[in-house]
Write an enzyme that holds these catalytic residues in place. Structure first.
Site, PDB file in Angstrom:
ATOM      1  N   ARG A 148       0.832  -1.216   0.000  1.00 56.64           N
ATOM      2  CA  ARG A 148       0.000   0.000   0.000  1.00 56.64           C
ATOM      3  C   ARG A 148       0.864   1.263   0.000  1.00 56.64           C
ATOM      4  O   ARG A 148       0.492   2.267  -0.601  1.00 56.64           O
ATOM      5  CB  ARG A 148      -0.928   0.018   1.210  1.00 56.64           C
TER       6      ARG A 148
ATOM      7  N   LYS B 106     -20.809 -15.191   1.166  1.00 54.55           N
ATOM      8  CA  LYS B 106     -22.154 -14.680   1.452  1.00 54.55           C
ATOM      9  C   LYS B 106     -22.914 -14.230   0.209  1.00 54.55           C
ATOM     10  O   LYS B 106     -22.496 -13.299  -0.473  1.00 54.55           O
ATOM     11  CB  LYS B 106     -22.046 -13.494   2.404  1.00 54.55           C
TER      12      LYS B 106
ATOM     13  N   GLY C  23      -9.394  -7.564  -1.965  1.00 58.30           N
ATOM     14  CA  GLY C  23      -9.775  -8.553  -0.963  1.00 58.30           C
ATOM     15  C   GLY C  23      -9.196  -9.933  -1.207  1.00 58.30           C
ATOM     16  O   GLY C  23      -8.026 -10.083  -1.563  1.00 58.30           O
TER      17      GLY C  23
ATOM     18  N   GLY D 239     -13.474  -3.268  -0.368  1.00 63.79           N
ATOM     19  CA  GLY D 239     -14.802  -2.694  -0.119  1.00 63.79           C
ATOM     20  C   GLY D 239     -15.147  -1.627  -1.147  1.00 63.79           C
ATOM     21  O   GLY D 239     -16.267  -1.582  -1.664  1.00 63.79           O
TER      22      GLY D 239
HETATM   23  P1  AMP Z   1     -16.390 -13.308   1.316  1.00 63.44           P
HETATM   24  O1  AMP Z   1     -15.854 -12.658   2.547  1.00 63.44           O
HETATM   25  O2  AMP Z   1     -17.877 -13.397   1.262  1.00 63.44           O
HETATM   26  O3  AMP Z   1     -15.787 -12.763   0.047  1.00 63.44           O
HETATM   27  O4  AMP Z   1     -15.910 -14.823   1.394  1.00 63.44           O
HETATM   28  C1  AMP Z   1     -14.569 -15.211   1.387  1.00 63.44           C
HETATM   29  C2  AMP Z   1     -14.443 -16.493   2.133  1.00 63.44           C
HETATM   30  O5  AMP Z   1     -15.280 -17.460   1.557  1.00 63.44           O
HETATM   31  C3  AMP Z   1     -13.055 -17.091   2.110  1.00 63.44           C
HETATM   32  O6  AMP Z   1     -12.484 -17.003   3.379  1.00 63.44           O
HETATM   33  C4  AMP Z   1     -13.279 -18.537   1.710  1.00 63.44           C
HETATM   34  O7  AMP Z   1     -12.591 -19.452   2.510  1.00 63.44           O
HETATM   35  C5  AMP Z   1     -14.773 -18.711   1.916  1.00 63.44           C
HETATM   36  N1  AMP Z   1     -15.333 -19.773   1.062  1.00 63.44           N
HETATM   37  C6  AMP Z   1     -15.157 -19.933  -0.237  1.00 63.44           C
HETATM   38  N2  AMP Z   1     -15.786 -21.040  -0.671  1.00 63.44           N
HETATM   39  C7  AMP Z   1     -16.363 -21.597   0.385  1.00 63.44           C
HETATM   40  C8  AMP Z   1     -17.151 -22.769   0.575  1.00 63.44           C
HETATM   41  N3  AMP Z   1     -17.439 -23.564  -0.451  1.00 63.44           N
HETATM   42  N4  AMP Z   1     -17.593 -23.035   1.808  1.00 63.44           N
HETATM   43  C9  AMP Z   1     -17.300 -22.216   2.841  1.00 63.44           C
HETATM   44  N5  AMP Z   1     -16.561 -21.098   2.731  1.00 63.44           N
HETATM   45  C10 AMP Z   1     -16.098 -20.787   1.518  1.00 63.44           C
END
Ligand code: AMP
Length: 395
Positions: A36, A199, A352, A375
């Site tokens: 950064r 999510k 991210g 973000g």
């Molecule tokens: P997000 O913060 O919503 O972008 O999600 C990122 C996180 O999703 C990462 O830490 C991944 O380990 C998790 N992730 C990705 N695929 C899966 C899955 N199939 N089941 C559970 N967690 C997951």
């Protein structure tokens, strides 16, 4: 088009430059990743060369509006001095814009650089209170925003100061805006969005905004299982966002109406437990066992997604395809990262986890743009107005 530092006279002028120096520190307060700081260097060097008196502000961590030495920018001043090959004056005052900072800013000579203390030592900062914006603005004549990572926040140092000073972008901000504007306004087709992560609800506004822009959406990660369930597949113990099931169906219908090809995994790498060493096996989406969870896209899906990415002219990627932090379930994310690296398309990674993934696999080279703001890039792609961008003057 927003004005940049190229569009204004800088010689001898006092510039208030907002950077995103929110770098990770270890327990001994050593910087563990200075990317950064590095990414702000071209802007700072240009300001130095043009004879500006540069006063830099940033936040670091979440000191919650109190002067907490743990979050001091002192280590950043040292690293920045090394990178610039010139001493950066650092004023560590709890009030950030106290008498010492004011004096240093006043006496700053052309080409010199001053770093203020963490702006989040002041409780007004994150509330965007006019009094602190005015104090910051009083140090300078021009506001240069180069902190894309915090551009989605309306804080004193990211947006409030623009009420008192003419505001333009630095080079990093300019580059970020140009890639995201291109994605939203004039992408070369076929345009593909690769979406993953855990999510579904976090990604709904993003999908909705992209539906009239993209040709294909590739879905992976934990969120894919809610879409699979909505299509009637049994998903075992995979991640499920029960509340978003209806929305997931709606999104897939909207995609069909819009003529967008909406792909969800044909197969998954499944395991009984959320553990790297849990015995894994690939199953098609029609035959997932009830006591196993999908932790990565399967090889057939990875190959299909690779092909789509290779055949695209523009690709934007946000969110991993599986639990890439565990080596056993990193294959799908690696395959997408490899395809992003190999394709001739313009490729943009929305910061991210996806950015962390391409770095982990050492595949950054072939990517057109890796955003410095997770973000901020998500909100940009959702079509939201970013206060730190909106406050900049138009050309
Ligand atoms: P997000 O913060 O919503 O972008 O999600 C990122 C996180 O999703 C990462 O830490 C991944 O380990 C998790 N992730 C990705 N695929 C899966 C899955 N199939 N089941 C559970 N967690 C997951």
């Amino acid at each position: 088009m927003k004005k940049t530092i190229r569009d204004i006279a800088l010689n001898g002028r006092k510039v208030f430059l907002r950077c995103d120096f929110n770098v990770p520190l270890d327990d001994d307060r050593n910087i563990t990743d200075d990317r950064r700081i590095q990414s702000a260097v071209p802007t700072i060097q240009y300001l130095m060369k043009e004879g500006a008196c540069t006063i830099i502000a940033s936040h670091l961590g979440r000191p919650k509006g109190n002067p907490d030495p743990q979050y001091s920018l002192a280590p950043v001043a040292v690293r920045l001095s090394e990178l610039l090959g010139q001493e950066v004056q650092f004023v560590s005052e709890p009030e950030v814009t106290g008498p010492a900072a004011k004096k240093a800013a006043e006496e700053l000579s052309p080409g010199a650089v001053l770093l203020l203390e963490n702006v989040r030592f002041r409780p007004e900062e994150t509330k965007n209170e006019a009094s602190f914006s005015e104090e910051l603005a009083s140090l300078a004549e021009i506001f240069v925003n180069d902190a894309f990572g915090t551009a989605h926040r309306a804080h004193c140092s990211t947006a409030g100061v623009a009420d008192y000073l003419p505001a333009v972008s630095g080079f990093l901000m300019e580059k970020e805006i140009s890639f995201f504007e291109n994605l939203l306004q004039s992408p070369a087709h076929p345009f593909t969005a690769v979406l993953g992560g855990s999510k579904v609800s976090d990604k709904i506004p993003l999908i909705e905004n992209l539906l009239d822009k993209v040709d294909t959406i590739l879905v992976g990660g934990g969120m894919a299982y809610t879409f699979l369930k909505a299509r009637g597949c049994e998903i075992g113990t995979s991640l499920l966002d029960e509340e978003s099931l209806g929305l997931a169906s709606e999104i897939m219908e909207k995609a069909e109406t819009a003529g967008v090809s909406f792909l969800i995994p044909k197969d998954s790498l499944c395991a009984p437990e959320f553990k790297n060493d849990s015995p894994s096996e690939t199953f098609s989406s029609e035959s997932m066992p009830e006591d196993m969870m999908g932790l990565d896209i399967g090889p057939e899906t990875a190959e299909q997604y690779r092909q789509v990415i290779m055949d695209s002219a523009t690709v934007v990627w946000n969110g991993p395809m599986g639990v890439f932090e565990m080596d056993s379930f990193a294959g799908g994310t690696r395959a997408v990262a490899q395809a992003m690296n190999d394709t001739q398309a313009v490729t943009v990674i929305g910061g991210g986890d996806s950015a962390a993934a391409v770095r982990k696999f050492d595949l950054e080279e072939g990517i057109s743009h890796i955003s410095t703001g997770g973000g901020a890039s998500l909100e940009y792609l959702e079509g939201k107005v970013l206060p730190g961008v909106a406050c900049l003057q138009d050309k």
